[in-house]
Write a protein that holds these residues in place. Structure first.
Motif, mmCIF file in Angstrom:
data_model
loop_
_atom_site.group_PDB
_atom_site.id
_atom_site.type_symbol
_atom_site.label_atom_id
_atom_site.label_comp_id
_atom_site.label_asym_id
_atom_site.label_seq_id
_atom_site.Cartn_x
_atom_site.Cartn_y
_atom_site.Cartn_z
ATOM 1 N N ARG A 1 1.521 21.655 32.073
ATOM 2 C CA ARG A 1 2.976 21.824 32.104
ATOM 3 C C ARG A 1 3.686 20.547 32.554
ATOM 4 O O ARG A 1 4.724 20.169 32.003
ATOM 5 N N GLU A 2 3.130 19.866 33.563
ATOM 6 C CA GLU A 2 3.779 18.669 34.067
ATOM 7 C C GLU A 2 3.880 17.599 32.987
ATOM 8 O O GLU A 2 4.932 17.000 32.775
ATOM 9 N N GLN A 3 2.765 17.350 32.285
ATOM 10 C CA GLN A 3 2.780 16.353 31.228
ATOM 11 C C GLN A 3 3.737 16.726 30.103
ATOM 12 O O GLN A 3 4.360 15.867 29.499
ATOM 13 N N LYS A 4 3.851 18.023 29.824
ATOM 14 C CA LYS A 4 4.710 18.454 28.728
ATOM 15 C C LYS A 4 6.179 18.148 28.993
ATOM 16 O O LYS A 4 6.931 17.862 28.066
ATOM 17 N N TYR A 5 6.593 18.229 30.264
ATOM 18 C CA TYR A 5 8.022 18.178 30.534
ATOM 19 C C TYR A 5 8.479 17.067 31.485
ATOM 20 O O TYR A 5 9.678 16.940 31.710
ATOM 21 N N ASP A 6 7.547 16.259 32.003
ATOM 22 C CA ASP A 6 8.017 15.215 32.924
ATOM 23 C C ASP A 6 8.197 13.863 32.245
ATOM 24 O O ASP A 6 8.484 12.869 32.899
ATOM 25 N N GLY A 7 8.028 13.817 30.931
ATOM 26 C CA GLY A 7 8.254 12.587 30.192
ATOM 27 C C GLY A 7 7.072 11.647 30.145
ATOM 28 O O GLY A 7 7.171 10.550 29.583
ATOM 29 N N THR A 8 5.927 12.036 30.720
ATOM 30 C CA THR A 8 4.769 11.128 30.759
ATOM 31 C C THR A 8 3.797 11.356 29.596
ATOM 32 O O THR A 8 2.836 10.608 29.452
ATOM 33 N N ALA A 9 4.055 12.383 28.790
ATOM 34 C CA ALA A 9 3.136 12.672 27.686
ATOM 35 C C ALA A 9 3.105 11.523 26.689
ATOM 36 O O ALA A 9 4.124 10.895 26.400
ATOM 37 N N SER A 10 1.928 11.260 26.176
ATOM 38 C CA SER A 10 1.745 10.201 25.184
ATOM 39 C C SER A 10 1.468 10.832 23.824
ATOM 40 O O SER A 10 0.515 11.596 23.670
ATOM 41 N N PHE A 11 2.330 10.517 22.842
ATOM 42 C CA PHE A 11 2.178 11.053 21.498
ATOM 43 C C PHE A 11 1.945 9.920 20.501
ATOM 44 O O PHE A 11 2.579 8.870 20.600
ATOM 45 N N THR A 12 1.065 10.163 19.551
ATOM 46 C CA THR A 12 0.836 9.216 18.461
ATOM 47 C C THR A 12 1.122 9.922 17.145
ATOM 48 O O THR A 12 0.546 10.974 16.853
ATOM 49 N N LEU A 13 2.045 9.352 16.365
ATOM 50 C CA LEU A 13 2.418 9.926 15.079
ATOM 51 C C LEU A 13 2.316 8.846 13.990
ATOM 52 O O LEU A 13 2.899 7.779 14.165
ATOM 53 N N PRO A 14 1.606 9.091 12.910
ATOM 54 C CA PRO A 14 0.734 10.243 12.703
ATOM 55 C C PRO A 14 -0.517 10.139 13.567
ATOM 56 O O PRO A 14 -0.829 9.087 14.110
ATOM 57 N N ALA A 15 -1.225 11.237 13.686
ATOM 58 C CA ALA A 15 -2.455 11.245 14.476
ATOM 59 C C ALA A 15 -3.482 10.313 13.851
ATOM 60 O O ALA A 15 -3.507 10.107 12.632
ATOM 61 N N ARG A 16 -4.338 9.773 14.696
ATOM 62 C CA ARG A 16 -5.378 8.838 14.226
ATOM 63 C C ARG A 16 -6.602 9.621 13.755
ATOM 64 O O ARG A 16 -7.627 9.679 14.439
ATOM 65 N N ILE A 17 -6.431 10.248 12.600
ATOM 66 C CA ILE A 17 -7.496 11.067 12.041
ATOM 67 C C ILE A 17 -7.764 10.642 10.607
ATOM 68 O O ILE A 17 -6.938 9.981 9.976
ATOM 69 N N SER A 18 -8.912 11.041 10.097
ATOM 70 C CA SER A 18 -9.288 10.664 8.738
ATOM 71 C C SER A 18 -8.523 11.524 7.721
ATOM 72 O O SER A 18 -8.006 12.593 8.060
ATOM 73 N N PRO A 19 -8.462 11.065 6.459
ATOM 74 C CA PRO A 19 -7.818 11.889 5.426
ATOM 75 C C PRO A 19 -8.435 13.283 5.335
ATOM 76 O O PRO A 19 -7.711 14.269 5.160
ATOM 77 N N ASP A 20 -9.745 13.387 5.452
ATOM 78 C CA ASP A 20 -10.397 14.700 5.379
ATOM 79 C C ASP A 20 -9.989 15.582 6.556
ATOM 80 O O ASP A 20 -9.796 16.802 6.396
ATOM 81 N N GLU A 21 -9.879 14.985 7.748
ATOM 82 C CA GLU A 21 -9.462 15.757 8.917
ATOM 83 C C GLU A 21 -8.013 16.223 8.752
ATOM 84 O O GLU A 21 -7.664 17.355 9.127
ATOM 85 N N HIS A 22 -7.183 15.368 8.194
ATOM 86 C CA HIS A 22 -5.790 15.751 7.956
ATOM 87 C C HIS A 22 -5.722 16.927 6.983
ATOM 88 O O HIS A 22 -4.993 17.904 7.216
ATOM 89 N N VAL A 23 -6.485 16.852 5.910
ATOM 90 C CA VAL A 23 -6.518 17.945 4.933
ATOM 91 C C VAL A 23 -6.995 19.234 5.600
ATOM 92 O O VAL A 23 -6.448 20.318 5.371
ATOM 93 N N GLY A 24 -8.014 19.133 6.461
ATOM 94 C CA GLY A 24 -8.529 20.305 7.141
ATOM 95 C C GLY A 24 -7.494 20.952 8.031
ATOM 96 O O GLY A 24 -7.361 22.188 8.056
ATOM 97 N N ILE A 25 -6.745 20.142 8.768
ATOM 98 C CA ILE A 25 -5.712 20.656 9.663
ATOM 99 C C ILE A 25 -4.573 21.298 8.872
ATOM 100 O O ILE A 25 -4.156 22.429 9.143
ATOM 101 N N GLU A 26 -4.075 20.585 7.858
ATOM 102 C CA GLU A 26 -2.926 21.119 7.124
ATOM 103 C C GLU A 26 -3.294 22.377 6.335
ATOM 104 O O GLU A 26 -2.518 23.330 6.286
ATOM 105 N N SER A 27 -4.462 22.393 5.734
ATOM 106 C CA SER A 27 -4.854 23.583 4.960
ATOM 107 C C SER A 27 -5.043 24.795 5.880
ATOM 108 O O SER A 27 -4.654 25.917 5.532
ATOM 109 N N ALA A 28 -5.617 24.569 7.071
ATOM 110 C CA ALA A 28 -5.783 25.665 8.029
ATOM 111 C C ALA A 28 -4.421 26.170 8.500
ATOM 112 O O ALA A 28 -4.195 27.380 8.608
ATOM 113 N N ALA A 29 -3.487 25.254 8.779
ATOM 114 C CA ALA A 29 -2.155 25.639 9.234
ATOM 115 C C ALA A 29 -1.422 26.431 8.153
ATOM 116 O O ALA A 29 -0.765 27.439 8.437
#
Length: 333
Positions: free
Chosen positions: A230-258
């Motif tokens: 909870r603290e990381q989510k709302y205290d401004g310290t969270a680190s986000f990377t967009l897009p995620a550093r994943i392979s094309p196959d991993e991206h396909v797996g995530i999006e198809s599952a979603a």
């Protein structure tokens, strides 16, 4: 959306749960966006005790609040957690005949229940972490006999969000205390095998044309062996990377599952799907049918990264809600 016509939009925030403040922040952001779009924003709040408050923040009765909502063209509920995200507000708005941006009752209820979500995901062939549903602290001893659940473990309430009541158990002796914490935040708890992997999220919404639109993937920077708390989510310290550093196959797996989960759950509006990317594939963590929605929240960041800014995202969600409502009315004639 009716071209050039200002809408009267109810924004519903707050809630009688431990995500009250988070919801208020989301509601304030949506209110700003609605006004920037030239619409009439009607903020309505549910206080911590479950009472209703009008746009001036004054107490009002439930009947008066519903009458006010019925004067609006569309609603944008951002009630996170129980008594809101779990389908409660969707049911109320549906019965009041007010179109709304968000998932219907069934999707909210199932998505809110992490155990039931697991059952749906597994039926779809989407991997989840081995887990047990627990109803009392007294079940800690029997858990020790489950060969799938060897520490480290994650213990969390079956319902709820914002990482409330979540803990990592590294020693079996600490399981009872972790169950007590989780059960203090919900009626049941999940004990899950700890998944080693990168946390990667994706968001989807169905627009007014019927197309299911994805934001970019988002990777959450969390230290090895830790959880995104909870603290990381709302205290401004969270680190986000967009897009995620994943392979094309991993991206396909995530999006198809979603996409499979969005449709199977019957989602509408925007939903966020949280995954772990591991050495052996993609594992679902959880589904959020009413995710955090400030300008700095994960979902708006994901869509901004693909060219859909915050105000445009709000406009698209309102447009989709009104289009769906019109289609439903025409089908009923």
């Amino acid at each position: 959306m009716r071209d050039g016509e200002a809408l009267r939009v109810a924004i519903i925030g707050g809630g009688a749960n431990d995500e009250h403040d988070v919801s208020l922040a989301s509601a304030a952001a949506v209110t700003r966006a609605v006004r920037a779009l030239g619409h009439d924003a009607v903020p309505v709040t549910i206080d911590r005790s479950g009472g209703w408050r009008d746009p001036d923040g004054l107490p009002t009765t439930a009947a008066e609040a519903i009458a006010l909502l019925a004067t609006c063209d569309v609603a944008f509920p951002v009630l996170h957690g129980e008594n809101g995200e779990d389908g409660s507000i969707a049911g109320l708005l549906s019965m009041a005949g007010v179109p709304f941006a968000g998932s219907p009752v069934g999707a909210g209820a199932v998505g809110m229940d992490k155990w039931v979500t697991k059952l749906v995901a597994e039926a779809l062939g989407v991997r989840t972490a081995p887990a047990r549903l627990v109803r009392s602290e007294g079940e800690a001893a029997s858990l020790a006999l489950d060969p799938r659940l060897v520490p480290p473990l994650v213990v969390k309430p079956t319902t709820g969000g914002s990482s409330n009541g979540v803990s990592v158990v590294r020693e079996a002796a600490d399981l009872g205390a972790a169950l007590g914490l989780a059960l203090g935040a919900g009626r049941t708890a999940l004990v899950e095998a700890f998944v080693v992997g990168r946390e990667v999220d994706i968001a989807l919404f169905r627009d007014s044309t019927g197309a299911l639109r994805a934001g970019t993937t988002l990777e959450i920077g969390v230290a090895d062996g830790a959880v995104f708390d909870r603290e990381q989510k709302y205290d401004g310290t969270a680190s986000f990377t967009l897009p995620a550093r994943i392979s094309p196959d991993e991206h396909v797996g995530i999006e198809s599952a979603a996409r499979a989960l969005y449709d199977a759950l019957g989602c509408a509006g925007v939903a966020r799907f949280d995954f772990f990317v591991t050495a052996t594939g993609v594992v679902l963590n959880e589904v959020n049918t009413t995710p955090g929605f400030t300008e700095a929240s994960q979902v708006p960041r994901m869509y901004a990264a693909v060219g859909l800014g915050y105000e445009q995202l709000v406009a698209a969600l309102l447009d989709a809600a009104l289009t769906e409502s019109t289609a439903t009315l025409e089908a009923a004639r």
